[in-house]
Design a protein around this motif. Structure first.
Motif, PDB file in Angstrom:
ATOM      1  N   THR A  78       6.633  17.404  17.745  1.00 55.19           N
ATOM      2  CA  THR A  78       7.930  17.045  18.328  1.00 55.19           C
ATOM      3  C   THR A  78       9.042  17.872  17.688  1.00 55.19           C
ATOM      4  N   ALA A  79       9.009  18.005  16.374  1.00 58.97           N
ATOM      5  CA  ALA A  79      10.013  18.820  15.679  1.00 58.97           C
ATOM      6  C   ALA A  79       9.926  20.283  16.114  1.00 58.97           C
ATOM      7  N   ALA A  80       8.719  20.789  16.303  1.00 57.02           N
ATOM      8  CA  ALA A  80       8.545  22.176  16.748  1.00 57.02           C
ATOM      9  C   ALA A  80       9.082  22.363  18.165  1.00 57.02           C
ATOM     10  N   LEU A  81       8.878  21.373  19.032  1.00 56.11           N
ATOM     11  CA  LEU A  81       9.441  21.443  20.388  1.00 56.11           C
ATOM     12  C   LEU A  81      10.963  21.458  20.345  1.00 56.11           C
ATOM     13  N   ALA A  82      11.562  20.618  19.505  1.00 59.69           N
ATOM     14  CA  ALA A  82      13.022  20.560  19.385  1.00 59.69           C
ATOM     15  C   ALA A  82      13.578  21.882  18.846  1.00 59.69           C
ATOM     16  N   GLU A  83      12.839  22.532  17.959  1.00 63.39           N
ATOM     17  CA  GLU A  83      13.261  23.850  17.461  1.00 63.39           C
ATOM     18  C   GLU A  83      13.187  24.896  18.564  1.00 63.39           C
ATOM     19  N   LEU A  84      12.193  24.771  19.412  1.00 59.93           N
ATOM     20  CA  LEU A  84      11.980  25.717  20.500  1.00 59.93           C
ATOM     21  C   LEU A  84      13.074  25.598  21.563  1.00 59.93           C
ATOM     22  N   ASP A  85      13.479  24.364  21.864  1.00 58.92           N
ATOM     23  CA  ASP A  85      14.466  24.111  22.921  1.00 58.92           C
ATOM     24  C   ASP A  85      15.164  22.792  22.608  1.00 58.92           C
ATOM     25  N   ALA A  86      16.466  22.825  22.479  1.00 57.99           N
ATOM     26  CA  ALA A  86      17.245  21.639  22.089  1.00 57.99           C
ATOM     27  C   ALA A  86      17.188  20.513  23.118  1.00 57.99           C
ATOM     28  N   ARG A  87      16.682  20.797  24.313  1.00 55.62           N
ATOM     29  CA  ARG A  87      16.557  19.716  25.309  1.00 55.62           C
ATOM     30  C   ARG A  87      15.465  18.724  24.932  1.00 55.62           C
ATOM     31  N   TYR A  88      14.508  19.144  24.127  1.00 55.29           N
ATOM     32  CA  TYR A  88      13.439  18.232  23.693  1.00 55.29           C
ATOM     33  C   TYR A  88      13.989  17.296  22.620  1.00 55.29           C
ATOM     34  N   VAL A  89      13.856  16.000  22.877  1.00 54.02           N
ATOM     35  CA  VAL A  89      14.341  14.998  21.916  1.00 54.02           C
ATOM     36  C   VAL A  89      13.270  13.937  21.711  1.00 54.02           C
ATOM     37  N   PRO A  90      13.121  13.482  20.465  1.00 57.01           N
ATOM     38  CA  PRO A  90      12.163  12.394  20.251  1.00 57.01           C
ATOM     39  C   PRO A  90      12.697  11.106  20.864  1.00 57.01           C
ATOM     40  N   PHE A  91      11.821  10.358  21.508  1.00 56.68           N
ATOM     41  CA  PHE A  91      12.190   9.025  21.991  1.00 56.68           C
ATOM     42  C   PHE A  91      11.917   8.058  20.852  1.00 56.68           C
ATOM     43  N   HIS A  92      12.949   7.337  20.452  1.00 54.26           N
ATOM     44  CA  HIS A  92      12.798   6.370  19.370  1.00 54.26           C
ATOM     45  C   HIS A  92      12.486   5.010  19.974  1.00 54.26           C
ATOM     46  N   ARG A  93      11.218   4.605  19.817  1.00 53.78           N
ATOM     47  CA  ARG A  93      10.819   3.292  20.322  1.00 53.78           C
ATOM     48  C   ARG A  93      11.549   2.193  19.558  1.00 53.78           C
ATOM     49  N   LEU A  94      11.713   1.070  20.207  1.00 48.96           N
ATOM     50  CA  LEU A  94      12.253  -0.116  19.557  1.00 48.96           C
ATOM     51  C   LEU A  94      11.121  -0.719  18.729  1.00 48.96           C
ATOM     52  N   LYS A  95      11.407  -1.009  17.469  1.00 42.90           N
ATOM     53  CA  LYS A  95      10.405  -1.602  16.581  1.00 42.90           C
ATOM     54  C   LYS A  95      10.921  -2.957  16.126  1.00 42.90           C
ATOM     55  N   VAL A  96      10.117  -3.971  16.353  1.00 40.51           N
ATOM     56  CA  VAL A  96      10.446  -5.311  15.894  1.00 40.51           C
ATOM     57  C   VAL A  96       9.449  -5.651  14.803  1.00 40.51           C
ATOM     58  N   GLY A  97       9.951  -5.750  13.577  1.00 35.41           N
ATOM     59  CA  GLY A  97       9.078  -6.020  12.443  1.00 35.41           C
ATOM     60  C   GLY A  97       9.651  -5.424  11.183  1.00 35.41           C
ATOM     61  N   SER A  98       8.756  -4.948  10.329  1.00 32.06           N
ATOM     62  CA  SER A  98       9.190  -4.434   9.032  1.00 32.06           C
ATOM     63  C   SER A  98       8.514  -3.101   8.764  1.00 32.06           C
ATOM     64  N   GLY A  99       8.796  -2.568   7.593  1.00 28.38           N
ATOM     65  CA  GLY A  99       8.178  -1.306   7.201  1.00 28.38           C
ATOM     66  C   GLY A  99       9.062  -0.123   7.555  1.00 28.38           C
ATOM     67  N   LYS A 100       8.430   1.002   7.772  1.00 24.08           N
ATOM     68  CA  LYS A 100       9.121   2.261   8.047  1.00 24.08           C
ATOM     69  C   LYS A 100      10.107   2.099   9.202  1.00 24.08           C
ATOM     70  N   SER A 101      11.346   2.542   8.989  1.00 22.87           N
ATOM     71  CA  SER A 101      12.349   2.453  10.051  1.00 22.87           C
ATOM     72  C   SER A 101      12.730   3.827  10.595  1.00 22.87           C
ATOM     73  N   ALA A 102      12.443   4.887   9.850  1.00 22.65           N
ATOM     74  CA  ALA A 102      12.770   6.243  10.305  1.00 22.65           C
ATOM     75  C   ALA A 102      12.011   6.534  11.594  1.00 22.65           C
ATOM     76  N   GLY A 103      12.720   7.021  12.598  1.00 19.04           N
ATOM     77  CA  GLY A 103      12.108   7.365  13.872  1.00 19.04           C
ATOM     78  C   GLY A 103      12.019   6.213  14.846  1.00 19.04           C
ATOM     79  N   TYR A 104      12.596   5.075  14.491  1.00 20.25           N
ATOM     80  CA  TYR A 104      12.582   3.902  15.356  1.00 20.25           C
ATOM     81  C   TYR A 104      13.997   3.362  15.512  1.00 20.25           C
ATOM     82  N   ARG A 105      14.205   2.601  16.558  1.00 22.47           N
ATOM     83  CA  ARG A 105      15.396   1.776  16.702  1.00 22.47           C
ATOM     84  C   ARG A 105      14.936   0.382  16.304  1.00 22.47           C
ATOM     85  N   MET A 106      15.365  -0.085  15.173  1.00 18.88           N
ATOM     86  CA  MET A 106      14.925  -1.392  14.698  1.00 18.88           C
ATOM     87  C   MET A 106      15.608  -2.478  15.527  1.00 18.88           C
ATOM     88  N   GLY A 107      14.816  -3.472  15.921  1.00 16.01           N
ATOM     89  CA  GLY A 107      15.338  -4.535  16.761  1.00 16.01           C
ATOM     90  C   GLY A 107      14.892  -5.900  16.286  1.00 16.01           C
TER      91      GLY A 107
END
Length: 186
Positions: free
Chosen positions: A19-48
């Motif tokens: 995903t990072a390599a795609l974003a470097e290749l073309d700025a239109r590529y963006v990671p979709f941040h899933r909604l995460k309900v729970g605990s633990g790692k929050s980077a790359g998620y929208r905590m809900g």
């Protein structure tokens, strides 16, 4: 139809790296941040919260949800709409074939289905290298991913990449080339 990427594979197959390599290749590529309900790692998620999840469900805005590692992960309609604003191309990480099928069927877009794969040994090594404290759970998830993939037709993947032998930039270029040709077709 607006494009998007459904990136499927076992833990540590390289979804974040590609995903990072795609974003470097073309700025239109963006990671979709899933909604995460729970605990633990929050980077790359929208905590809900459970209340937010209940609201999305009541409005029919949950496109796909799954439970793993004691958490609930959600692909939601408002999140996808926002991720596609301004011609952006969201990259949705999924670890279940049901998620690939459901997002592809329930959210209108020209979804490109990409299978990233690596060996179980690579998952173990990469998990340890990145400092995961739950490598055993990730190997269990690798096993579940392999079993989940078994009945799925190989033709269902428009791009297949073995990340044990393919560099992230090369994988990104393969995916980008496919998307460009798919979007160019009437």
């Amino acid at each position: 139809m607006r494009p998007g990427v459904l990136l499927y594979g076992p833990p540590a197959a390289g979804k974040d790296t590609v995903t990072a390599a795609l974003a470097e290749l073309d700025a239109r590529y963006v990671p979709f941040h899933r909604l995460k309900v729970g605990s633990g790692k929050s980077a790359g998620y929208r905590m809900g919260t459970q209340e937010e999840l209940a609201g999305l469900e009541a409005r029919g805005d949950v496109v796909y949800r799954n439970k793993r590692y004691g958490n609930v992960y959600v692909v939601d309609r408002p999140g996808l709409e926002q991720a596609m604003e301004g011609g952006k191309i969201p990259i949705v990480h999924l670890g279940q074939v049901a998620g690939v099928e459901q997002v592809g069927a329930l959210f209108p877009a020209r979804w490109v289905r990409v299978l990233l794969w690596c060996s179980r040994a690579s998952t173990a090594e990469r998990s340890r290298q990145r400092g995961d404290t739950d490598t055993a759970a990730r190997l269990t998830a690798w096993d579940a991913t392999q079993a989940d993939l078994a009945p799925y037709p190989q033709a269902g993947w428009e791009v297949r990449v073995d990340t044990d032998v393919t560099k992230p930039r090369d994988a990104a270029q393969q995916i980008d080339a496919f998307i460009r040709s798919a979007v160019a077709q009437p």
